[in-house]
Design a protein around this motif. Structure first.
Motif, PDB file in Angstrom:
ATOM      1  N   VAL A 284       0.681  46.627  35.668  1.00  0.00           N
ATOM      2  CA  VAL A 284      -0.410  46.101  37.040  1.00  0.00           C
ATOM      3  C   VAL A 284      -2.075  46.970  36.548  1.00  0.00           C
ATOM      4  O   VAL A 284      -1.806  47.677  36.375  1.00  0.00           O
ATOM      5  CB  VAL A 284       0.092  46.932  38.387  1.00  0.00           C
ATOM      6  N   LYS A 285      -2.905  46.557  36.935  1.00  0.00           N
ATOM      7  CA  LYS A 285      -4.562  46.743  37.031  1.00  0.00           C
ATOM      8  C   LYS A 285      -5.220  46.590  38.400  1.00  0.00           C
ATOM      9  O   LYS A 285      -5.667  44.919  38.174  1.00  0.00           O
ATOM     10  CB  LYS A 285      -5.056  46.253  35.727  1.00  0.00           C
ATOM     11  N   GLY A 286      -5.605  47.296  39.447  1.00  0.00           N
ATOM     12  CA  GLY A 286      -5.711  46.790  40.446  1.00  0.00           C
ATOM     13  C   GLY A 286      -4.755  45.537  41.098  1.00  0.00           C
ATOM     14  O   GLY A 286      -3.625  46.161  41.524  1.00  0.00           O
ATOM     15  N   ASN A 287      -5.832  44.600  41.038  1.00  0.00           N
ATOM     16  CA  ASN A 287      -4.900  42.953  42.051  1.00  0.00           C
ATOM     17  C   ASN A 287      -4.345  42.820  40.751  1.00  0.00           C
ATOM     18  O   ASN A 287      -3.707  40.800  41.546  1.00  0.00           O
ATOM     19  CB  ASN A 287      -5.994  43.092  42.827  1.00  0.00           C
ATOM     20  N   VAL A 288      -4.217  42.597  39.872  1.00  0.00           N
ATOM     21  CA  VAL A 288      -3.843  41.315  38.638  1.00  0.00           C
ATOM     22  C   VAL A 288      -2.689  42.345  37.840  1.00  0.00           C
ATOM     23  O   VAL A 288      -2.473  43.242  38.239  1.00  0.00           O
ATOM     24  CB  VAL A 288      -5.250  41.765  37.740  1.00  0.00           C
ATOM     25  N   ILE A 289      -1.357  41.714  37.941  1.00  0.00           N
ATOM     26  CA  ILE A 289      -0.219  41.776  37.607  1.00  0.00           C
ATOM     27  C   ILE A 289      -0.353  41.032  36.086  1.00  0.00           C
ATOM     28  O   ILE A 289      -0.496  39.645  35.991  1.00  0.00           O
ATOM     29  CB  ILE A 289       0.620  41.851  38.434  1.00  0.00           C
ATOM     30  N   SER A 290      -0.787  41.647  35.134  1.00  0.00           N
ATOM     31  CA  SER A 290       0.053  40.763  33.547  1.00  0.00           C
ATOM     32  C   SER A 290       1.444  40.728  33.243  1.00  0.00           C
ATOM     33  O   SER A 290       1.068  42.335  33.640  1.00  0.00           O
ATOM     34  CB  SER A 290      -1.573  41.425  32.736  1.00  0.00           C
ATOM     35  N   THR A 291       1.723  39.997  32.426  1.00  0.00           N
ATOM     36  CA  THR A 291       3.165  39.999  31.732  1.00  0.00           C
ATOM     37  C   THR A 291       3.031  39.329  30.619  1.00  0.00           C
ATOM     38  O   THR A 291       2.050  38.091  30.277  1.00  0.00           O
ATOM     39  CB  THR A 291       4.317  39.488  32.188  1.00  0.00           C
ATOM     40  N   PRO A 292       3.435  39.219  29.364  1.00  0.00           N
ATOM     41  CA  PRO A 292       3.706  38.980  27.936  1.00  0.00           C
ATOM     42  C   PRO A 292       3.673  37.579  28.393  1.00  0.00           C
ATOM     43  O   PRO A 292       4.929  36.737  28.832  1.00  0.00           O
ATOM     44  CB  PRO A 292       4.152  39.680  27.285  1.00  0.00           C
ATOM     45  N   ALA A 293       3.227  36.824  27.450  1.00  0.00           N
ATOM     46  CA  ALA A 293       3.918  35.152  27.964  1.00  0.00           C
ATOM     47  C   ALA A 293       4.559  35.142  26.740  1.00  0.00           C
ATOM     48  O   ALA A 293       5.277  35.404  25.768  1.00  0.00           O
ATOM     49  CB  ALA A 293       2.756  34.509  27.291  1.00  0.00           C
ATOM     50  N   ASP A 332      -2.420  50.861  35.951  1.00  0.00           N
ATOM     51  CA  ASP A 332      -2.205  51.767  37.153  1.00  0.00           C
ATOM     52  C   ASP A 332      -0.590  51.520  37.347  1.00  0.00           C
ATOM     53  O   ASP A 332      -0.011  53.369  37.831  1.00  0.00           O
ATOM     54  CB  ASP A 332      -2.867  50.829  38.180  1.00  0.00           C
ATOM     55  N   GLU A 333       0.347  50.451  37.232  1.00  0.00           N
ATOM     56  CA  GLU A 333       1.677  51.048  37.578  1.00  0.00           C
ATOM     57  C   GLU A 333       2.496  49.686  36.538  1.00  0.00           C
ATOM     58  O   GLU A 333       1.394  49.324  35.530  1.00  0.00           O
ATOM     59  CB  GLU A 333       2.241  49.488  38.705  1.00  0.00           C
ATOM     60  N   VAL A 334       3.485  49.913  35.533  1.00  0.00           N
ATOM     61  CA  VAL A 334       4.043  49.682  35.152  1.00  0.00           C
ATOM     62  C   VAL A 334       6.232  48.780  35.694  1.00  0.00           C
ATOM     63  O   VAL A 334       6.162  49.904  35.764  1.00  0.00           O
ATOM     64  CB  VAL A 334       4.083  49.967  33.585  1.00  0.00           C
ATOM     65  N   PHE A 335       6.744  48.361  35.511  1.00  0.00           N
ATOM     66  CA  PHE A 335       7.266  47.980  36.016  1.00  0.00           C
ATOM     67  C   PHE A 335       8.254  46.907  35.289  1.00  0.00           C
ATOM     68  O   PHE A 335       7.554  45.976  34.252  1.00  0.00           O
ATOM     69  CB  PHE A 335       7.822  47.322  37.447  1.00  0.00           C
ATOM     70  N   CYS A 336       9.602  46.467  35.432  1.00  0.00           N
ATOM     71  CA  CYS A 336      10.673  45.888  34.753  1.00  0.00           C
ATOM     72  C   CYS A 336      11.242  45.055  35.453  1.00  0.00           C
ATOM     73  O   CYS A 336      11.491  45.473  36.445  1.00  0.00           O
ATOM     74  CB  CYS A 336      11.722  47.302  33.536  1.00  0.00           C
ATOM     75  N   THR A 337      11.177  43.775  34.784  1.00  0.00           N
ATOM     76  CA  THR A 337      12.090  43.610  35.897  1.00  0.00           C
ATOM     77  C   THR A 337      13.388  42.163  34.730  1.00  0.00           C
ATOM     78  O   THR A 337      13.677  42.243  33.457  1.00  0.00           O
ATOM     79  CB  THR A 337      11.644  41.772  36.225  1.00  0.00           C
ATOM     80  N   ARG A 355       2.326  61.222  26.252  1.00  0.00           N
ATOM     81  CA  ARG A 355       3.049  60.721  27.305  1.00  0.00           C
ATOM     82  C   ARG A 355       1.915  60.036  28.291  1.00  0.00           C
ATOM     83  O   ARG A 355       1.615  60.567  28.376  1.00  0.00           O
ATOM     84  CB  ARG A 355       4.166  61.696  28.095  1.00  0.00           C
ATOM     85  N   TYR A 356       2.655  58.985  28.876  1.00  0.00           N
ATOM     86  CA  TYR A 356       1.555  57.722  29.666  1.00  0.00           C
ATOM     87  C   TYR A 356       2.145  57.895  31.079  1.00  0.00           C
ATOM     88  O   TYR A 356       3.610  57.341  31.044  1.00  0.00           O
ATOM     89  CB  TYR A 356       0.930  56.624  29.552  1.00  0.00           C
ATOM     90  N   THR A 357       1.762  58.363  32.320  1.00  0.00           N
ATOM     91  CA  THR A 357       1.989  58.008  33.855  1.00  0.00           C
ATOM     92  C   THR A 357       1.013  56.863  34.417  1.00  0.00           C
ATOM     93  O   THR A 357      -0.191  57.021  34.385  1.00  0.00           O
ATOM     94  CB  THR A 357       2.342  59.079  33.789  1.00  0.00           C
ATOM     95  N   PHE A 358       2.323  56.482  35.206  1.00  0.00           N
ATOM     96  CA  PHE A 358       1.876  55.922  36.081  1.00  0.00           C
ATOM     97  C   PHE A 358       2.391  55.475  37.525  1.00  0.00           C
ATOM     98  O   PHE A 358       3.838  56.541  38.402  1.00  0.00           O
ATOM     99  CB  PHE A 358       2.831  54.129  35.780  1.00  0.00           C
ATOM    100  N   LYS A 359       1.739  55.002  38.940  1.00  0.00           N
ATOM    101  CA  LYS A 359       2.115  55.160  39.626  1.00  0.00           C
ATOM    102  C   LYS A 359       2.691  54.458  40.103  1.00  0.00           C
ATOM    103  O   LYS A 359       3.397  53.420  39.815  1.00  0.00           O
ATOM    104  CB  LYS A 359       1.044  54.564  40.214  1.00  0.00           C
ATOM    105  N   THR A 360       4.292  55.358  41.571  1.00  0.00           N
ATOM    106  CA  THR A 360       5.085  54.870  41.196  1.00  0.00           C
ATOM    107  C   THR A 360       5.076  54.914  43.192  1.00  0.00           C
ATOM    108  O   THR A 360       4.337  55.693  43.610  1.00  0.00           O
ATOM    109  CB  THR A 360       6.782  55.393  41.024  1.00  0.00           C
TER     110      THR A 360
END
Length: 392
Positions: A284-293, A332-337, A355-360
């Motif tokens: 997640v970056k701003g209002n954009v959520i990206s995922t590998p195709a 900004d964020e990273v998550f798994c599904t 080590r890279y940290t993300f918002k939770t």
């Protein structure tokens, strides 16, 4: 908006399983439709099955993600020409296979995973989430593995029957879910490299809690740079059983170092994200959520697809494309599904000793999407998408 519900009930089970008879006055009839003959069921004695209202003897508060043997499993045989008939419920237990079976010698096998959730209260109905998508994905995988597969109707019938037969093992709402595992394997004997002559379709179930030991807390990933999960032209895009053993070494190494799981890169350029050992990845970056195709090396997850649709509904801009390591570290964020993990926030990722940290937390897209998805899965809100099947 109108509530969309598909209700499956259990009248016809009474003549096969006396343990279901107590609910007939309120249950109605079990519907089954298929292009091939309906599976026949072998009677199982009344003294071997408990009341459907009997709660399993288990501490729901201590439930993890491990096998808890339940009462019944579904078994159906098929031939190479695609005919699956004579399915039946059996007591959960071992199966008999030839030492030269296709699955043992050449890994000719597929699996699926889905969950059954209980509505509030032990007397509530049970919800399945998009099980027809699992059936379709198994069919797609079967084509790749030169295997016949059950029809969608046969798959749904087997899943629903297995859940109903193990109804007492569905945890109370908020305590977990009943994880349902359909399997399709080459059971027939074969010595030379060739498709097996006979196949077995099985469905079993186990009550489960959170997949990761962290529970709903943020997870900690290791980004692998030497081991790859899949290659172009391989089977990374289907749920072949052979996809998972190759990641065990990387996963065990990561866990020995205190990480939750491993995130993998593409095997060609070694700079684009693919997925974790058993779940898809989003940034997640701003209002954009990206995922590998999903380009053949990434499993097209059913939870992944659902999250994409829900994110669009919530006003996010969703992109399915190549996602580079540099973009990951700038997120900004990273998550798994995934079915098992649902939506798991990622707190940090380690790569090349960095080590890279993300918002939770509560104000994140991951938490918002988790709340939206689970509300549908558990029947807390109207299912305007027709994703859930309710069985009683």
């Amino acid at each position: 908006m109108m509530l969309v519900r598909r209700v499956v009930t259990t009248t016809s089970l009474a003549k096969f399983f006396p343990c279901f008879s107590s609910s007939l006055s309120k249950s109605g009839r079990f519907a089954y439709h298929a292009s091939s003959p309906a599976p026949s069921l072998n009677p199982i004695s009344d003294d071997s099955c408990g009341s459907e209202n009997e709660e399993a003897e288990i501490d729901w508060d201590e439930l993890g993600f491990g096998l808890v043997p339940t009462d019944y499993m579904y078994v159906m045989k098929g031939t190479q020409d695609g005919e699956f008939i004579n399915g039946e419920l059996n007591h959960f237990g071992d199966i008999k296979l030839s030492p030269s079976s296709g699955v043992l010698n050449y890994g000719q096998g597929l699996f699926e995973g889905l969950k059954a959730y209980r509505r509030k209260g032990m007397g509530g109905g049970i919800m399945l989430f998009r099980p027809e998508e699992n059936a379709l994905r198994m069919g797609m995988g079967a084509q790749r593995m030169c295997m016949p597969s059950p029809s969608v109707d046969q798959f749904l019938h087997a899943v629903k029957l297995t859940v109903l037969a193990n109804k007492r093992w569905v945890p109370p709402q908020g305590k977990g879910s009943l994880y349902v595992r359909p399997l399709l394997i080459g059971s027939g004997p074969v010595l030379g490299l060739a498709p097996a002559p006979e196949y077995m379709f099985l469905v079993y179930a186990s009550p489960v809690g959170n997949y990761f030991k962290e529970g709903v807390a943020p997870i900690n990933l290791l980004l692998a740079d030497k081991i790859h999960r899949a290659i172009p032209g391989g089977t990374g895009g289907i749920k072949a059983i052979s996809n998972y053993a190759p990641v065990l070494k990387a996963q065990m190494h990561a866990k020995s170092k205190g990480f939750t799981d491993v995130l993998y890169l593409d095997s060609v350029n070694k700079k684009y994200l693919e997925e974790a050992s058993s779940c898809n990845i989003f940034i997640v970056k701003g209002n954009v959520i990206s995922t590998p195709a999903t380009n053949g090396t990434i499993l097209p997850g059913i939870t992944r697809r659902s999250i994409i649709e829900l994110a669009n509904d919530l006003g996010y801009q969703v992109e399915e494309r190549l996602v580079s390591v540099d973009e990951l570290f700038d997120a900004d964020e990273v998550f798994c599904t995934g079915t098992a993990v649902v939506v798991a926030p990622v707190g940090c990722i380690s790569y090349c000793d960095q080590r890279y940290t993300f918002k939770t937390g509560v104000e994140t897209a991951a938490q918002r999407l988790y709340n939206t998805l689970t509300a549908i899965q558990m029947g807390h809100v109207q299912d305007t998408k027709g994703w859930t099947h309710e069985i009683q």
